[in-house]
Motif scaffolding. Structure first.
Motif, PDB file in Angstrom:
ATOM      1  N   ASP A 147      12.414  24.719 118.574  1.00  0.00           N
ATOM      2  CA  ASP A 147      13.485  25.714 118.637  1.00  0.00           C
ATOM      3  C   ASP A 147      14.811  24.991 118.830  1.00  0.00           C
ATOM      4  N   LYS A 148      15.661  25.068 117.816  1.00  0.00           N
ATOM      5  CA  LYS A 148      16.913  24.301 117.841  1.00  0.00           C
ATOM      6  C   LYS A 148      17.928  24.866 118.816  1.00  0.00           C
ATOM      7  N   THR A 149      17.641  26.029 119.402  1.00  0.00           N
ATOM      8  CA  THR A 149      18.563  26.586 120.387  1.00  0.00           C
ATOM      9  C   THR A 149      18.202  26.127 121.800  1.00  0.00           C
ATOM     10  N   THR A 191      17.528  22.946 124.487  1.00  0.00           N
ATOM     11  CA  THR A 191      17.656  21.533 124.861  1.00  0.00           C
ATOM     12  C   THR A 191      16.700  21.288 126.012  1.00  0.00           C
ATOM     13  N   MET A 251      22.662  28.602 123.543  1.00  0.00           N
ATOM     14  CA  MET A 251      21.828  27.407 123.759  1.00  0.00           C
ATOM     15  C   MET A 251      21.184  27.501 125.153  1.00  0.00           C
ATOM     16  N   HIS A 252      19.879  27.270 125.187  1.00  0.00           N
ATOM     17  CA  HIS A 252      19.150  27.302 126.451  1.00  0.00           C
ATOM     18  C   HIS A 252      18.754  25.885 126.850  1.00  0.00           C
ATOM     19  N   LYS A 254      12.204  32.348 126.666  1.00  0.00           N
ATOM     20  CA  LYS A 254      13.482  33.059 126.486  1.00  0.00           C
ATOM     21  C   LYS A 254      13.377  34.476 127.035  1.00  0.00           C
TER      22      LYS A 254
END
Lengths: 296, 125
Positions: free
Chosen positions: B24-26, B28, B1-2, B117
């Motif tokens: 992007d669900k990864t 926050t 998680m980022h 990312k």
């Protein structure tokens, strides 16, 4: 669009000759700072540059919102809306991209005007770069069913240019050639070496079979924002001179030369020329460009 | 998680950034609408990466960047600038400050999460 590519090692296509053509050669670009872009005359050069940079910034901000919203809309609605809605979203997206290109052109224009164009000059394989650029342009105007005829001499291919900017130059010229072509005609792209036994020069030529340009309009081609109207029985084509003006500036900043030849009813050929260099692995630090022996 | 903190004063672009990154669900996200609140927000949120608009009222992006580098708890967080200026000299100036990267407006909202990312991964190699 049909893409035909031939690699001729010994023979290039027969020389294309125009009768009554006018050739205008633009040497290394030097352009006195002007004030014809609506900037108050009384501004100093620095303040004028700041003003133009501010305009560039102000244009990009709403453009970022516009393109961002369209990009998300297009992605989210893919396959979920009716064809008319999809077409409208595509239309808005295309217009936004066109506006984005204009803003990029405006930035280039201001940098050229201010002699602040940054160039990353390096040894570049023009052969490969031309192939890549032509492939990108294949998708332009599929309705015209054009043939992109590419003949590149693979023996002579290296020049010292800015890779990104050279690609931009070829893309500009090729896009223009396609734009002014008529249905089922050809656009010819060639790479050849002139003077291989002396200071070898690489000529990249882009020729269309469009309506051509009159000798009077040829003179205007390099002027800023000079619209040139080409004669046509069915359509009235116009070209804003910004693209060619920028192209000329970019070529000049890369120490190249741009020339244009045209004849009404026959077409237009634009040549960009650069001094050939050998690939870096074949050079040694003490050999200057002029001393590099040409290929056999 | 980022965890990504972005600072952008233009409400429309902030909305685009929020929609883009939240796809992007990864990831926050946390948002600051001006530069002066970034340091406090970063201390509370402890992001993995900070996306800073260059042109902001009260404190500009570079000013915020300089401030963050003086804070022991925040100085190692990668910062990516977001700018409407495409002038090469200005991009070089931003990178020479020590930024992890620069993204020019208009940006691609579909590719933005992956771009950030990549910047983060590059900093942690």
């Amino acid at each position: 669009m049909q893409f035909s590519y031939t690699q001729k090692r010994k023979e290039l296509a027969p020389n294309w000759r125009m009768k009554n053509s006018l050739k205008i050669v633009s040497q290394n670009f030097t352009q006195p700072l002007g004030s014809k872009v609506g900037v108050p005359e009384e501004l100093s050069i620095d303040r004028r540059d700041d003003f133009l940079a501010m305009i560039n910034h102000e244009l990009r901000t709403p453009l970022a919102s516009l393109m961002g919203a369209l990009g998300l809309l297009k992605f989210q609605q893919a396959g979920k809306t009716d064809p008319d809605t999809d077409e409208l979203i595509d239309l808005a997206d295309r217009s936004g991209r066109r506006l984005e290109r204009l803003v990029d052109d405006f930035l280039d224009f201001t940098q050229i005007e201010g002699n602040r164009l940054f160039m990353n000059l390096e040894h570049v394989d023009l052969f490969d770069l031309l192939i890549d650029t032509v492939k990108i342009c294949e998708g332009h105007r599929p309705d015209l069913k054009l043939v992109l005829d590419t003949q590149l001499d693979s023996r002579h291919r290296m020049a010292k240019v800015d890779r990104h900017r050279f690609g931009q130059v070829i893309n500009n010229l090729l896009t223009n050639a396609i734009k002014f072509s008529q249905t089922k005609k050809s656009v010819y792209i060639t790479l050849e070496c002139v003077n291989p036994n002396d200071v070898a020069i690489l000529d990249v030529k882009i020729r269309d079979e469009g309506p051509g340009i009159s000798s009077e309009d040829l003179v205007k081609m390099f002027e800023r924002l000079s619209p040139v109207r080409t004669p046509s029985a069915t359509t009235s084509l116009s070209s804003h001179g910004l693209g060619l003006y920028i192209t000329k500036g970019l070529v000049g900043a890369m120490k190249g030369e741009l020339s244009i030849a045209s004849e009404l009813g026959l077409g237009t050929e634009i040549t960009v020329s650069f001094i050939q260099v050998l690939p870096l692995a074949e050079t040694s630090s003490h050999v200057s460009q002029k001393e590099i022996p040409s290929h056999a | 998680m980022h965890k990504i903190l972005f600072a952008e004063d233009d409400p429309d672009i902030a909305k685009i950034l929020r929609l883009s990154l939240s796809r992007d669900k990864t990831i926050t996200i946390e948002h600051c609408s001006d530069g002066s609140s970034v340091e406090a927000c970063a201390l509370a949120f402890l992001p993995d990466l900070i996306l800073l608009d260059v042109s902001m009222p009260v404190m500009t992006g570079p000013e915020v960047f300089t401030r963050l580098k003086t804070n022991a708890n925040l100085k190692n967080i990668p910062v990516v600038f977001l700018t409407a200026s495409a002038m090469r000299s200005e991009l070089d100036d931003l990178l020479s400050l020590g930024a992890a990267g620069v993204i020019i407006k208009p940006f691609n909202p579909i590719e933005l999460p992956e771009q950030l990312k990549v910047f983060w991964q590059f900093c942690h190699v």
